[in-house]
Structure formats: C-alpha cells, structure tokens
Design a protein around this motif. Sequence first.
Motif, PDB file in Angstrom:
ATOM      1  N   GLY A  37      11.140   3.805   3.969  1.00 36.48           N
ATOM      2  CA  GLY A  37      11.060   4.644   5.168  1.00 36.48           C
ATOM      3  C   GLY A  37       9.628   4.864   5.606  1.00 36.48           C
ATOM      4  O   GLY A  37       9.311   4.820   6.803  1.00 36.48           O
ATOM      5  N   GLY A  38       8.750   5.093   4.638  1.00 34.60           N
ATOM      6  CA  GLY A  38       7.335   5.287   4.955  1.00 34.60           C
ATOM      7  C   GLY A  38       6.708   4.058   5.581  1.00 34.60           C
ATOM      8  O   GLY A  38       5.898   4.160   6.511  1.00 34.60           O
ATOM      9  N   THR A  39       7.091   2.896   5.092  1.00 31.67           N
ATOM     10  CA  THR A  39       6.540   1.647   5.636  1.00 31.67           C
ATOM     11  C   THR A  39       6.977   1.425   7.077  1.00 31.67           C
ATOM     12  O   THR A  39       6.154   1.092   7.937  1.00 31.67           O
ATOM     13  CB  THR A  39       6.958   0.449   4.766  1.00 31.67           C
ATOM     14  OG1 THR A  39       6.431   0.626   3.449  1.00 31.67           O
ATOM     15  CG2 THR A  39       6.439  -0.865   5.338  1.00 31.67           C
ATOM     16  N   LEU A  40       8.266   1.620   7.368  1.00 28.76           N
ATOM     17  CA  LEU A  40       8.740   1.402   8.738  1.00 28.76           C
ATOM     18  C   LEU A  40       8.090   2.393   9.700  1.00 28.76           C
ATOM     19  O   LEU A  40       7.635   2.005  10.784  1.00 28.76           O
ATOM     20  CB  LEU A  40      10.267   1.505   8.816  1.00 28.76           C
ATOM     21  CG  LEU A  40      10.870   1.290  10.206  1.00 28.76           C
ATOM     22  CD1 LEU A  40      10.497  -0.078  10.777  1.00 28.76           C
ATOM     23  CD2 LEU A  40      12.386   1.465  10.153  1.00 28.76           C
ATOM     24  N   ALA A  41       8.013   3.652   9.305  1.00 28.67           N
ATOM     25  CA  ALA A  41       7.382   4.657  10.168  1.00 28.67           C
ATOM     26  C   ALA A  41       5.908   4.335  10.393  1.00 28.67           C
ATOM     27  O   ALA A  41       5.409   4.420  11.525  1.00 28.67           O
ATOM     28  CB  ALA A  41       7.541   6.048   9.552  1.00 28.67           C
ATOM     29  N   ALA A  85       0.831  -1.212   0.000  1.00 31.16           N
ATOM     30  CA  ALA A  85       0.000   0.000   0.000  1.00 31.16           C
ATOM     31  C   ALA A  85       0.864   1.260   0.000  1.00 31.16           C
ATOM     32  O   ALA A  85       0.602   2.202  -0.758  1.00 31.16           O
ATOM     33  CB  ALA A  85      -0.934  -0.009   1.213  1.00 31.16           C
ATOM     34  N   VAL A  86       1.897   1.286   0.834  1.00 33.53           N
ATOM     35  CA  VAL A  86       2.770   2.459   0.905  1.00 33.53           C
ATOM     36  C   VAL A  86       3.542   2.621  -0.405  1.00 33.53           C
ATOM     37  O   VAL A  86       3.693   3.736  -0.918  1.00 33.53           O
ATOM     38  CB  VAL A  86       3.732   2.367   2.117  1.00 33.53           C
ATOM     39  CG1 VAL A  86       4.782   3.466   2.068  1.00 33.53           C
ATOM     40  CG2 VAL A  86       2.947   2.432   3.416  1.00 33.53           C
ATOM     41  N   LEU A  87       4.009   1.517  -0.974  1.00 31.25           N
ATOM     42  CA  LEU A  87       4.732   1.572  -2.249  1.00 31.25           C
ATOM     43  C   LEU A  87       3.848   2.137  -3.354  1.00 31.25           C
ATOM     44  O   LEU A  87       4.270   3.007  -4.120  1.00 31.25           O
ATOM     45  CB  LEU A  87       5.246   0.184  -2.624  1.00 31.25           C
ATOM     46  CG  LEU A  87       5.956   0.063  -3.969  1.00 31.25           C
ATOM     47  CD1 LEU A  87       7.178   0.974  -4.020  1.00 31.25           C
ATOM     48  CD2 LEU A  87       6.353  -1.386  -4.226  1.00 31.25           C
ATOM     49  N   LEU A  88       2.620   1.664  -3.427  1.00 32.15           N
ATOM     50  CA  LEU A  88       1.690   2.165  -4.447  1.00 32.15           C
ATOM     51  C   LEU A  88       1.433   3.662  -4.251  1.00 32.15           C
ATOM     52  O   LEU A  88       1.508   4.445  -5.208  1.00 32.15           O
ATOM     53  CB  LEU A  88       0.377   1.384  -4.401  1.00 32.15           C
ATOM     54  CG  LEU A  88      -0.688   1.796  -5.409  1.00 32.15           C
ATOM     55  CD1 LEU A  88      -0.186   1.611  -6.833  1.00 32.15           C
ATOM     56  CD2 LEU A  88      -1.956   0.997  -5.174  1.00 32.15           C
ATOM     57  N   ALA A  89       1.157   4.066  -3.022  1.00 31.09           N
ATOM     58  CA  ALA A  89       0.895   5.486  -2.741  1.00 31.09           C
ATOM     59  C   ALA A  89       2.130   6.339  -3.032  1.00 31.09           C
ATOM     60  O   ALA A  89       2.024   7.429  -3.613  1.00 31.09           O
ATOM     61  CB  ALA A  89       0.458   5.660  -1.291  1.00 31.09           C
ATOM     62  N   ALA A  90       3.306   5.861  -2.643  1.00 31.61           N
ATOM     63  CA  ALA A  90       4.543   6.608  -2.869  1.00 31.61           C
ATOM     64  C   ALA A  90       4.837   6.732  -4.358  1.00 31.61           C
ATOM     65  O   ALA A  90       5.202   7.812  -4.838  1.00 31.61           O
ATOM     66  CB  ALA A  90       5.713   5.925  -2.155  1.00 31.61           C
TER      67      ALA A  90
END
Length: 165
Positions: free
Chosen positions: A150-154, A110-115
């Motif tokens: 970074g977004g995923t870990l946070a 999800a974060v990868l797609l949004a990023a």
Amino acid sequence: MLQISAASAQWFLPFVVPVCLYVCWSDMRAMKIPNRAVLALLGIFLAVGLVALPLAEYPWRLVQLAVVLALGIVLNAAGVMGAGDAKFAAAAAPFIHPGDMRFLIALFAAVLLAAFVSHRLVRATPLRQLAPDWESWTRGRDFPMGLALGGTLAAYLALGAVWGS
C-alpha cells in the motif's frame, strides 16, 4: 522523470490513497487484506482510468492486472506470498505505467525496507501499546506486506503527480 503522466497520477491519487491506508492498517491489525479493499481498488481503476488514461492504453493496463494476478497465484501456491498480497498487487498493477517498472522495483525495495524496520522497531518497544491487539505484533517472523504494498502504490502515485511526464 517518471513515465506516468502527472495528470493520470493526480486523477488516481485522491481515490487510491485512502484504500492504500486502509490496506496498511488492516494488514497490521489482522494480517489480512480484505477483498473489499482489493475490489475498491479495481473499481477505482475501472471508473477513473477511463478519464485518467488514453483510451488505447486502458485495456493494456487490464492485461497487466491479469499477468500480475497469474504470477501472484503461482507465488501464493508456492508459499512465497499471501493471497491478499497477490490480489492487492494485481489490483494495483493497472495504476503503474509499464515504463516505470525499474523505478517501481527500487521504490518498493526502499518502502519495504522502511516498513519492515519501522514495524520491527515499534513491535519491540512500548510504542506497540498504542495498538496492543494488533496481530502483526505476535505473528513471529510474519510481516504485514500490505504495509509495504500500500505504501509503495501511494508513494508511486504521489511522486507521479509531481514528477510525472
């Protein structure tokens, strides 16, 4: 409910989020994840992990780091991922509870797609003039994966702080 304890996530969160934000910014600006960010993340785990995790769990989290680093080296050698991405993923691995792997994969997707969508949209609009010299705007098909990592870990630690066991 996530398997990570809310207390562990709360301990890690204030130290890890600034590093994650720096990694996102650095990878978009220069298409590089600096070694100092990876070492900072590792140092945070080594220090805060002693307080945030049960002592019996601590060494197993370091094994996760070694496994992810070995996988990352292989994937980097195969040209599948960058060296900085592999090192960051390895340094991030100890923060993840092993029971949360399925959740983490879905969160990363999800974060990868949004990023990716956000990066490509900004790159194609006048908004890119807010940071006109960023290398990620001009690298063709390349994508700054540090933005998603970074977004995923946070996000994982933030969610764990609220919905952890």
